[in-house]
Write a protein that holds these residues in place. Structure first.
Motif, short mmCIF file in Angstrom:
data_model
loop_
_atom_site.label_atom_id
_atom_site.label_comp_id
_atom_site.label_asym_id
_atom_site.label_seq_id
_atom_site.Cartn_x
_atom_site.Cartn_y
_atom_site.Cartn_z
N SER A 1 -9.19 1.72 -0.94
CA SER A 1 -9.51 0.60 -0.07
C SER A 1 -9.27 1.01 1.37
O SER A 1 -8.71 2.09 1.65
CB SER A 1 -8.63 -0.61 -0.42
OG SER A 1 -7.27 -0.33 -0.11
N TRP A 2 -9.65 0.17 2.29
CA TRP A 2 -9.46 0.47 3.70
C TRP A 2 -7.97 0.53 4.06
O TRP A 2 -7.60 1.19 5.03
CB TRP A 2 -10.13 -0.58 4.56
CG TRP A 2 -11.63 -0.47 4.58
CD1 TRP A 2 -12.51 -1.27 3.93
CD2 TRP A 2 -12.40 0.52 5.25
NE1 TRP A 2 -13.80 -0.86 4.17
CE2 TRP A 2 -13.76 0.24 4.98
CE3 TRP A 2 -12.08 1.61 6.05
CZ2 TRP A 2 -14.80 1.00 5.49
CZ3 TRP A 2 -13.13 2.37 6.56
CH2 TRP A 2 -14.47 2.08 6.28
N TRP A 3 -7.10 -0.09 3.26
CA TRP A 3 -5.66 -0.03 3.52
C TRP A 3 -5.14 1.41 3.41
O TRP A 3 -4.14 1.77 4.04
CB TRP A 3 -4.90 -0.91 2.54
CG TRP A 3 -5.11 -2.37 2.77
CD1 TRP A 3 -5.85 -3.21 2.01
CD2 TRP A 3 -4.60 -3.14 3.85
NE1 TRP A 3 -5.84 -4.47 2.55
CE2 TRP A 3 -5.06 -4.45 3.68
CE3 TRP A 3 -3.78 -2.85 4.95
CZ2 TRP A 3 -4.76 -5.48 4.55
CZ3 TRP A 3 -3.46 -3.88 5.82
CH2 TRP A 3 -3.95 -5.18 5.62
N GLY A 4 -5.82 2.22 2.60
CA GLY A 4 -5.36 3.60 2.44
C GLY A 4 -5.42 4.39 3.74
O GLY A 4 -4.70 5.37 3.92
N GLN B 1 -8.92 10.47 2.99
CA GLN B 1 -7.46 10.41 3.08
C GLN B 1 -6.82 11.73 2.64
O GLN B 1 -5.77 12.11 3.16
CB GLN B 1 -6.96 9.26 2.21
CG GLN B 1 -7.20 7.92 2.88
CD GLN B 1 -7.09 6.79 1.90
OE1 GLN B 1 -6.10 6.72 1.19
NE2 GLN B 1 -8.08 5.94 1.84
N HIS C 1 -6.21 2.21 -6.44
CA HIS C 1 -6.79 1.01 -5.86
C HIS C 1 -6.45 0.90 -4.38
O HIS C 1 -7.28 0.53 -3.55
CB HIS C 1 -6.25 -0.22 -6.61
CG HIS C 1 -6.79 -1.51 -6.09
ND1 HIS C 1 -8.14 -1.83 -6.13
CD2 HIS C 1 -6.18 -2.56 -5.51
CE1 HIS C 1 -8.32 -3.02 -5.59
NE2 HIS C 1 -7.15 -3.49 -5.21
N PHE C 2 -5.22 1.27 -4.04
CA PHE C 2 -4.80 1.22 -2.64
C PHE C 2 -5.52 2.27 -1.81
O PHE C 2 -6.03 2.00 -0.73
CB PHE C 2 -3.28 1.42 -2.56
CG PHE C 2 -2.77 1.51 -1.16
CD1 PHE C 2 -2.44 2.74 -0.59
CD2 PHE C 2 -2.61 0.37 -0.39
CE1 PHE C 2 -1.97 2.82 0.70
CE2 PHE C 2 -2.14 0.46 0.92
CZ PHE C 2 -1.82 1.69 1.45
N LEU D 1 -4.22 3.63 6.34
CA LEU D 1 -2.95 3.50 7.07
C LEU D 1 -2.21 4.82 7.13
O LEU D 1 -1.30 5.00 7.95
CB LEU D 1 -2.07 2.43 6.41
CG LEU D 1 -2.47 0.97 6.68
CD1 LEU D 1 -1.59 0.04 5.87
CD2 LEU D 1 -2.36 0.66 8.16
N THR D 2 -2.56 5.76 6.23
CA THR D 2 -1.93 7.09 6.26
C THR D 2 -2.18 7.76 7.60
O THR D 2 -1.38 8.59 8.05
CB THR D 2 -2.50 7.96 5.14
OG1 THR D 2 -3.92 7.92 5.20
CG2 THR D 2 -2.03 7.47 3.79
#
Lengths: 590, 212
Positions: free
Chosen positions: A432-435, B101, A428-429, A437-438
């Protein structure tokens, strides 16, 4: 002369111009039409003026005497127009018959005087209410006749009415002289308790001796009861042929008139009765062919004849025997058309069954006031033929057209539901756009690694480029971490330089004897003191290191460990190391 | 859902719909959830709403065959079905994010290795994954900001030339329920939506008549 004229023009003219009347202001005077002698004569003064200019109501004058006026109203022509019309009423004294001038009426508006245009008016003799001026040719000329006046009240057709029934009431005047009325008491014309139908109707006639004037009013009875009117009275003055009023007065009276409104019998709720009071006939006639198919439109003419015909309504046909359930009626009620003493209705009907053989006899009910009861009248039946509709070509059965209702739900054509689950928090993290942050975190980590690598390289370079003596001399400048590494490297590098070792290796792997043993023991002692409570001061360690370093090599120069001074010359090649004393090296205690 | 009658089934599906609508506000919508909502609306024969939720499920489960089949069944039920918007990429937005990612992480990994170990292959791999992740990021941004928004008409409504009810209509006939339109913009603080059909004809519909 010329100069005087010029002076007059220059001085007087402007004043004259200044005092000229405003052309937008106008005054009119009108008298009420047909003024009658010996009666006050009323008139109206109209003043058209800008609303900003006020009228002096006390300035009205007629023939240089004050005229008393009464203001009616002010009327503004439009919001954008400054002009206003002001209306005033005035009264002139009674005059005898004749032609009179109406002198100008003046009024002050905005400080200036304005006047009406003079005119003339005629005062007429009052017309006699009963005029016998048209002489009967059969009447002998010059024969003097005694004045006669007879007043008669009448109610036609009779004085017993039923609710809804109409009658004509009024008065008849029989007279042989013109009479000017002075008093009239005519209650029958007011007919209180009745509904008036139309206005008063006057009729006159001439007889051999007498003239007749009839004034009638049509009324309609409303509620049952006994209604008394009168007695009636008429009084007036005789009028001679010249139109002059004579004395004495003449009077006529009529006795009290009683009108009785009788309540209808109770049997008045049949659908075939529609407030028809009188005497009537009822007929029906088929206007379309009598041979029809089921559902085909038929036009039935219904005719009601009789008096009074006004207000007669069509009775309800849909629910009469033989009609209900057999014929379908139009939703729109038919409108009646008057033809003389008849009223005709065109009714649309449709037969709904092939077993219908006739349009039955229809009933119409009316109330006969003469008999005092309801009368049923019937139309004649009309034979018709209703044919079946042609058979449909389809042979579908009712069961096919209306299949049995399937209450059981059929199988659906879509796939079944999917099981729901709590989403993985990591997934889920990351989804999302929060991912993302990597990205900055990873960039930070990379940056850190680059800096770290650079620092280590610098350190390595800093250490690797020095020889053992330089390293020894740089020991005082090293911080705590580099000092330990530096002193180890210094001793080991010395052994390499002496040829004892081929390369720098961990001191634990050194031999126990000889220079290797000394260095090994020294470095062991340094480590022991470094990691135990017996920490030696750096200067003492350096001194010990210098002693050991010096014992490894025969040098004539004094070792100067002052970091500000230049480094001593490096070891020259060819020098061999003197053998070390057998004594184990121990650190000098403080 | 074990009712044997149509009436009973309708009652149960309506109850299910109520429960799911309560859940909708509390949990993050997933592909399965939207798929199930679509199923419930389909069972209740509300095909425009079913179409809307199946389209949402297709965005999140683009390769799922059941979603595609149910979409086809729904379109078959609609009187005048509109063509479905084409799916250019067989991945959902969440999957694209995760893939991006992953590229970023691999680029970081090989870059880190390259820092400590001087190996030409690490350099190539680090560069390669950096390029992939950059492209993926750019594509994500482009998709997020520029990809078309579609809406489904839920009630028959006219397409107007201007955002006023008494204005001239683009077509004489109203747009039937289940029509899919591309939403271009909005007018009057969201009261009207500017839309275009599959032929590119632009008009205005009331926002209450279209599900976005």
């Amino acid at each position: 002369m010329v100069i005087q004229l010029l002076l007059w023009l220059c001085i007087i003219s402007p004043i004259s111009i200044h005092s000229a009347a405003d052309p937008s202001i106008r005054v009119f005077a009108d008298l009420d039409p047909d003024p009658i002698e010996n009666s006050s004569i009323m008139g109206t003064v109209s003043v058209e003026h800008p609303y900003t200019l006020k009228i002096d109501e006390k300035s009205f004058e007629l023939e240089n005497s004050t005229l008393k006026v009464e203001k009616l109203k002010d009327v503004r022509y439009s919001p954008n127009d400054p002009l206003t019309l002001s209306l005033y009423r005035f009264q002139l004294p009674p005059m005898k018959k004749g032609l009179y001038p109406l002198e100008k009426i003046s009024v002050k508006v905005g400080g200036k005087i304005y006047s009406t245009t003079p005119s003339t008016f005629e005062v007429k003799r009052k017309k006699a209410s009963l005029d016998a001026s048209s002489a009967n040719p059969k009447r002998k000329k010059g024969a003097a006749s005694k004045p006669v006046l007879i007043l008669e009240a009448f109610v036609e057709p009779n004085q017993n009415l039923y609710p809804g029934q109409k009658a004509k009431v009024g008065y008849r005047y029989y007279f042989n002289h013109s009479i000017e009325a002075s008093k009239e008491v005519l209650p029958l014309l007011e007919a209180k308790g009745f509904k008036k139908v139309g206005g008063k109707i006057a009729r006159s006639a001439q007889g051999e001796e007498l003239s007749l004037l009839e004034i009638a009013q049509e009324i309609e009875a409303i509620a049952p009861g006994v209604y008394r009117f009168g007695p009636s009275e008429y009084e007036g003055n005789l009028v001679d042929t010249n139109g002059d009023t004579l004395l004495p007065t003449i009077m006529a009276k009529a006795p009290e008139t009683i009108i009785t409104v009788i309540a209808l019998p109770t049997a008045s709720t049949t659908p075939s009765y529609k407030n028809a009071i009188g005497k009537y006939t009822f007929e029906t006639e088929l206007k379309t062919p009598s041979r029809v198919e089921i559902g085909e439109k038929m036009s039935l003419l219904v005719r009601i004849s009789g008096t009074p015909i006004e207000g007669v309504e069509l009775p309800d046909l849909c629910c009469q025997p033989g009609m209900a359930g057999r014929f379908h009626f139009s939703d729109l009620p038919p409108a009646g058309i008057y033809k003389g003493d008849s009223e005709e209705f065109s009714v649309e009907i449709r037969p709904i069954d092939s077993s219908i053989k006739e349009i039955p006899s229809l009933k119409f009910t009316y109330f006969d006031p003469n008999q005092g009861n309801f009368v049923d009248t019937y139309s004649k039946p009309i034979a018709i033929k209703v044919m079946e509709l042609p058979q449909a070509k389809s042979t579908k059965k009712t069961s096919d057209v209306w299949p049995k209702m399937n209450l059981n739900p059929s199988t659906t054509e879509i796939a079944d539901l999917k099981p729901l689950s709590i989403p993985n928090p990591i997934f889920h993290f990351l989804s999302s756009w929060w991912g993302l942050l990597t990205l900055p975190i990873g960039a930070g980590i990379l940056l850190f690694q680059i800096r770290l690598r650079k620092a280590l390289e610098e350190y390595r370079i800093r250490i690797q480029n020095k020889n053992s003596l330089q390293l020894l001399k740089s020991l005082p400048e090293c911080d705590q971490n580099d000092f330990l590494e530096g002193i180890r490297r210094c001793m080991l590098l010395k052994l390499v330089e002496l040829g004892v070792l081929s390369e720098i290796q961990p001191y634990e792997t050194l031999h126990e004897e000889g220079s290797q043993g000394k260095v090994k023991h020294f470095l062991l002692a340094v480590d022991r003191s470094y990691y135990t409570q017996e920490k030696q001061q750096k200067e003492i360690l350096i001194q010990d290191a210098v002693k050991l370093y010096g014992s490894c090599l025969k040098v004539n120069e004094q070792l100067d460990l002052n970091p500000l001074k230049k480094f001593p010359q490096p070891i020259k090649k060819g020098w061999k190391a003197l053998p070390l004393p057998e004594k184990k090296f121990t650190l000098t205690k403080p | 859902m074990e009712s044997s009658t149509i009436a009973g089934k309708e009652i149960y599906f309506n109850e299910a719909l109520t429960l799911m609508q309560d859940l909708h506000g509390n949990i993050t919508s997933t592909g399965n959830f939207n798929y199930n909502l679509g199923n419930v609306y389909f069972q209740l024969e509300n095909y425009p709403w079913a179409l809307f939720y199946y389209l949402k499920a297709r965005e999140e489960l683009p390769r799922n065959q059941e979603v595609k089949d149910n979409l086809s069944a729904t379109l078959a039920k609609l009187e005048t079905p509109s063509p479905l918007p084409h799916l250019w990429i067989p991945f959902s937005f969440a999957e694209e994010l995760i893939l991006t990612q992953l590229f970023i992480l691999l680029a970081l990994l090989f870059s880190s290795l390259r820092i400590w170990i001087k190996n030409i292959y690490y350099s190539y791999l680090a560069l390669g994954f950096t390029i992939f992740s950059s492209i993926a990021l750019l594509f994500l941004a482009f998709q997020f900001y520029f990809s078309p928004i579609y809406g489904v008409i839920t009630e028959a409504t006219f397409l107007y030339k201007n955002p006023l009810v008494n204005q001239e209509r683009v077509f004489l006939d109203p747009l039937p329920p289940g029509t899919i339109l591309q939403v271009i913009g909005e007018k009057e603080e969201g009261k009207w939506s500017e839309v275009a059909n599959e032929n590119g004809i632009v008009g205005y519909v009331l926002t209450t008549k279209i599900l976005l």
